[in-house]
Design a protein around this motif. Structure first.
Motif, PDB file in Angstrom:
ATOM      1  N   LEU A  79      14.680   5.696  49.142  1.00 55.16           N
ATOM      2  CA  LEU A  79      16.135   5.560  49.274  1.00 55.16           C
ATOM      3  C   LEU A  79      16.654   5.984  50.642  1.00 55.16           C
ATOM      4  O   LEU A  79      17.829   5.829  50.940  1.00 55.16           O
ATOM      5  CB  LEU A  79      16.829   6.365  48.172  1.00 55.16           C
ATOM      6  CG  LEU A  79      16.519   5.881  46.752  1.00 55.16           C
ATOM      7  CD1 LEU A  79      17.178   6.787  45.719  1.00 55.16           C
ATOM      8  CD2 LEU A  79      16.955   4.446  46.557  1.00 55.16           C
ATOM      9  N   HIS A  90      23.177   2.198  42.414  1.00 56.05           N
ATOM     10  CA  HIS A  90      22.694   3.576  42.333  1.00 56.05           C
ATOM     11  C   HIS A  90      23.490   4.481  43.274  1.00 56.05           C
ATOM     12  O   HIS A  90      23.873   4.083  44.371  1.00 56.05           O
ATOM     13  CB  HIS A  90      21.214   3.641  42.728  1.00 56.05           C
ATOM     14  CG  HIS A  90      20.308   2.930  41.773  1.00 56.05           C
ATOM     15  ND1 HIS A  90      19.695   3.557  40.723  1.00 56.05           N
ATOM     16  CD2 HIS A  90      19.924   1.629  41.710  1.00 56.05           C
ATOM     17  CE1 HIS A  90      18.958   2.683  40.051  1.00 56.05           C
ATOM     18  NE2 HIS A  90      19.089   1.504  40.631  1.00 56.05           N
ATOM     19  N   SER A 139      20.787  -6.062  38.465  1.00 51.82           N
ATOM     20  CA  SER A 139      21.218  -5.357  39.666  1.00 51.82           C
ATOM     21  C   SER A 139      21.991  -4.106  39.258  1.00 51.82           C
ATOM     22  O   SER A 139      22.922  -4.175  38.450  1.00 51.82           O
ATOM     23  CB  SER A 139      22.099  -6.275  40.517  1.00 51.82           C
ATOM     24  OG  SER A 139      22.564  -5.595  41.657  1.00 51.82           O
ATOM     25  N   LYS A 186      23.193   2.770  46.946  1.00 56.69           N
ATOM     26  CA  LYS A 186      22.440   1.537  47.188  1.00 56.69           C
ATOM     27  C   LYS A 186      22.479   0.680  45.931  1.00 56.69           C
ATOM     28  O   LYS A 186      22.255   1.170  44.825  1.00 56.69           O
ATOM     29  CB  LYS A 186      20.994   1.823  47.574  1.00 56.69           C
ATOM     30  CG  LYS A 186      20.202   0.573  47.929  1.00 56.69           C
ATOM     31  CD  LYS A 186      18.775   0.900  48.284  1.00 56.69           C
ATOM     32  CE  LYS A 186      18.674   1.537  49.654  1.00 56.69           C
ATOM     33  NZ  LYS A 186      18.969   0.564  50.737  1.00 56.69           N
ATOM     34  N   THR A 187      22.775  -0.598  46.108  1.00 53.08           N
ATOM     35  CA  THR A 187      22.685  -1.556  45.014  1.00 53.08           C
ATOM     36  C   THR A 187      21.303  -2.184  45.062  1.00 53.08           C
ATOM     37  O   THR A 187      20.914  -2.752  46.078  1.00 53.08           O
ATOM     38  CB  THR A 187      23.769  -2.638  45.135  1.00 53.08           C
ATOM     39  OG1 THR A 187      25.046  -2.015  45.164  1.00 53.08           O
ATOM     40  CG2 THR A 187      23.699  -3.596  43.961  1.00 53.08           C
ATOM     41  N   VAL A 188      20.565  -2.061  43.970  1.00 54.66           N
ATOM     42  CA  VAL A 188      19.165  -2.479  43.941  1.00 54.66           C
ATOM     43  C   VAL A 188      18.982  -3.598  42.918  1.00 54.66           C
ATOM     44  O   VAL A 188      19.443  -3.488  41.781  1.00 54.66           O
ATOM     45  CB  VAL A 188      18.237  -1.295  43.583  1.00 54.66           C
ATOM     46  CG1 VAL A 188      16.782  -1.744  43.572  1.00 54.66           C
ATOM     47  CG2 VAL A 188      18.440  -0.143  44.565  1.00 54.66           C
ATOM     48  N   GLU A 189      18.322  -4.660  43.339  1.00 55.37           N
ATOM     49  CA  GLU A 189      17.907  -5.712  42.410  1.00 55.37           C
ATOM     50  C   GLU A 189      16.605  -5.249  41.758  1.00 55.37           C
ATOM     51  O   GLU A 189      15.528  -5.330  42.352  1.00 55.37           O
ATOM     52  CB  GLU A 189      17.722  -7.028  43.166  1.00 55.37           C
ATOM     53  CG  GLU A 189      17.099  -8.156  42.384  1.00 55.37           C
ATOM     54  CD  GLU A 189      17.708  -8.374  41.036  1.00 55.37           C
ATOM     55  OE1 GLU A 189      16.959  -8.297  40.051  1.00 55.37           O
ATOM     56  OE2 GLU A 189      18.935  -8.600  40.953  1.00 55.37           O
ATOM     57  N   SER A 224      16.199  -4.217  49.721  1.00 56.57           N
ATOM     58  CA  SER A 224      17.654  -4.355  49.717  1.00 56.57           C
ATOM     59  C   SER A 224      18.026  -5.545  48.865  1.00 56.57           C
ATOM     60  O   SER A 224      17.498  -6.638  49.051  1.00 56.57           O
ATOM     61  CB  SER A 224      18.192  -4.563  51.142  1.00 56.57           C
ATOM     62  OG  SER A 224      19.542  -4.951  51.098  1.00 56.57           O
ATOM     63  N   PRO A 225      18.946  -5.381  47.904  1.00 58.34           N
ATOM     64  CA  PRO A 225      19.355  -6.513  47.093  1.00 58.34           C
ATOM     65  C   PRO A 225      20.052  -7.576  47.909  1.00 58.34           C
ATOM     66  O   PRO A 225      20.040  -8.738  47.562  1.00 58.34           O
ATOM     67  CB  PRO A 225      20.308  -5.887  46.064  1.00 58.34           C
ATOM     68  CG  PRO A 225      20.860  -4.692  46.762  1.00 58.34           C
ATOM     69  CD  PRO A 225      19.731  -4.189  47.622  1.00 58.34           C
ATOM     70  N   MET A 269      10.890   2.655  45.449  1.00 57.08           N
ATOM     71  CA  MET A 269      11.710   2.413  46.638  1.00 57.08           C
ATOM     72  C   MET A 269      12.068   3.741  47.292  1.00 57.08           C
ATOM     73  O   MET A 269      12.469   4.693  46.616  1.00 57.08           O
ATOM     74  CB  MET A 269      12.985   1.664  46.259  1.00 57.08           C
ATOM     75  CG  MET A 269      13.931   1.426  47.421  1.00 57.08           C
ATOM     76  SD  MET A 269      15.436   0.597  46.885  1.00 57.08           S
ATOM     77  CE  MET A 269      14.773  -0.948  46.324  1.00 57.08           C
TER      78      MET A 269
END
Length: 381
Positions: free
Chosen positions: A25, A143, A140, A170-173, A180-181, A23
């Motif tokens: 960022l 980060h 999840s 960033k919150t990542v699934e 994007s989660p 990903m």
């Protein structure tokens, strides 16, 4: 601008490692690559960034408590040893005092389950490797990352205050790998709402319309067109919800999707499609095959509605909803209300039928009573 993400990264021993997902960022030339191992709930990650200056620092970590916040984050910070000039990777916990800049940030051990970590620092390129232990059923991660232009001893100084620097969270699934989660959870929520409304409500409402509404609307076409309208709307929405489910399955590597839920979903769509196609082959009332078509139509319709309701509750379980969650309570209330309405209308239909039958027998002077024919109560189309 960010440099973009790569799946292939060189390791400290000179070899290369391929990761499953990556990903960009989108701030500070940073990116993230990872491989998730569902069997032992671990995730192998590499964070890539760049030093803003030769004496600067780059940090990456995880906030176990809150998304989009640096406070309470637990991070690994890469810098050059002020005494030897060699690359070092130190752990830090960013408690609230760090934000207030009351004291220098001191290295301390982390509370989060990072099993191993390592660093590659060449020129201004930084790679932070880590093996992280995930909590069961939680893929999840929140980060955080940032960088600064210099260090004081072994303490990083404050990072920049530009919009790019302040948005480095960033919150990542990690299971889905979506950019994007929020997109993942929005898709999951939309899938649940649309399918609950279409397969779990409109189809049942369509059955009620066909079975009972003709007693209140004497004109034959009226109840039929209402029945078809409700069912077609439910089927159309259901297909869109089914497509969302396929998308969820494709991005989650089947790890978070129940096999039972998926199979029931395919069964529902198949039955719903058969019902829609059968509409074009409906015989006329005078056709001798009409009764067979009606039996088929009733059986497939009731089977589709029954499986749909079961699968709605399967979906609730997959979402991890507690028995007292509002969504589940609302659906249970609506469903029980429809069942109660069905029961009342069914009793009313039988009362009307028995009354009419009794009147017919009295008019004919007959003394025998016939058993009610349940099929005569069914919808005629």
């Amino acid at each position: 601008m960010a440099l973009g993400c790569n799946l292939r990264h060189q390791t400290s021993d000179g070899g290369f490692k391929m990761y499953q997902k990556c990903m960009d960022l989108q701030t500070q030339e940073a990116s993230l690559a990872w491989t998730l191992y569902p069997r032992n709930c671990t995730i192998d990650m590499v964070f890539s960034g760049s030093l803003p200056s030769p004496s600067g620092w780059v940090g990456w970590g995880i906030n176990p408590k809150s998304p989009n916040q640096m406070t309470n984050s637990q991070v690994l910070i890469a810098m050059k040893d002020p005494n030897t000039g060699q690359p070092i990777l130190l752990p830090f916990v960013l408690d609230p005092s760090v934000k207030l800049q009351q004291n220098p940030v001191l290295s301390r051990s982390l509370d989060i389950p990072i099993i191993t970590s390592s660093l590659i620092l060449r020129g201004n390129s930084v790679k932070i490797f880590s093996l992280y232990k995930l909590h069961p059923n939680k893929t999840s991660l929140n980060h955080v990352w940032n960088r600064g232009i210099y260090v004081q001893g072994y303490s990083p100084t404050i990072h920049g205050l530009s919009q790019e620097d302040l948005k480095s969270t960033k919150t990542v699934e990690m299971l889905s790998g979506l950019a994007s989660p929020n997109d993942y959870y929005a898709l999951k929520t939309s899938h649940a709402i649309i399918n609950s409304f279409s397969w779990g409500f409109l189809l049942l409402l369509g059955v009620i319309t066909a079975r009972y509404l003709k007693h209140f609307l004497p004109l034959d076409p009226s109840w039929f067109y209402m029945h078809v309208g409700v069912q077609v709307t439910g089927y159309g929405l259901g297909i869109s919800g089914f497509a969302m489910g396929l998308k969820l399955a494709s991005v989650s590597d089947s790890g978070g999707i129940s096999g039972t839920h998926r199979k029931l979903g395919f069964a529902i769509v198949s039955l719903g499609t058969l019902q829609s196609v059968a509409l074009f082959f409906r015989p006329k009332k005078t056709n001798k095959y009409r009764k067979y078509w009606k039996s088929y139509h009733h059986f497939v319709g009731y089977a589709c509605v029954t499986i749909s309701v079961v699968n709605v509750f399967q979906g609730f379980d997959l979402l991890g909803l507690s028995p007292d969650s509002k969504a589940k309570l609302v659906y249970c209330l609506v469903f029980s209300s429809l069942v109660g309405i069905c029961a009342a209308l069914e009793i009313n239909s039988w009362v009307i039928y028995c009354r009419k039958k009794k009147e017919e027998n009295e008019d004919e002077g007959g003394s025998t009573e016939e058993e009610p024919d349940f099929n005569k109560l069914s919808c005629r189309k």
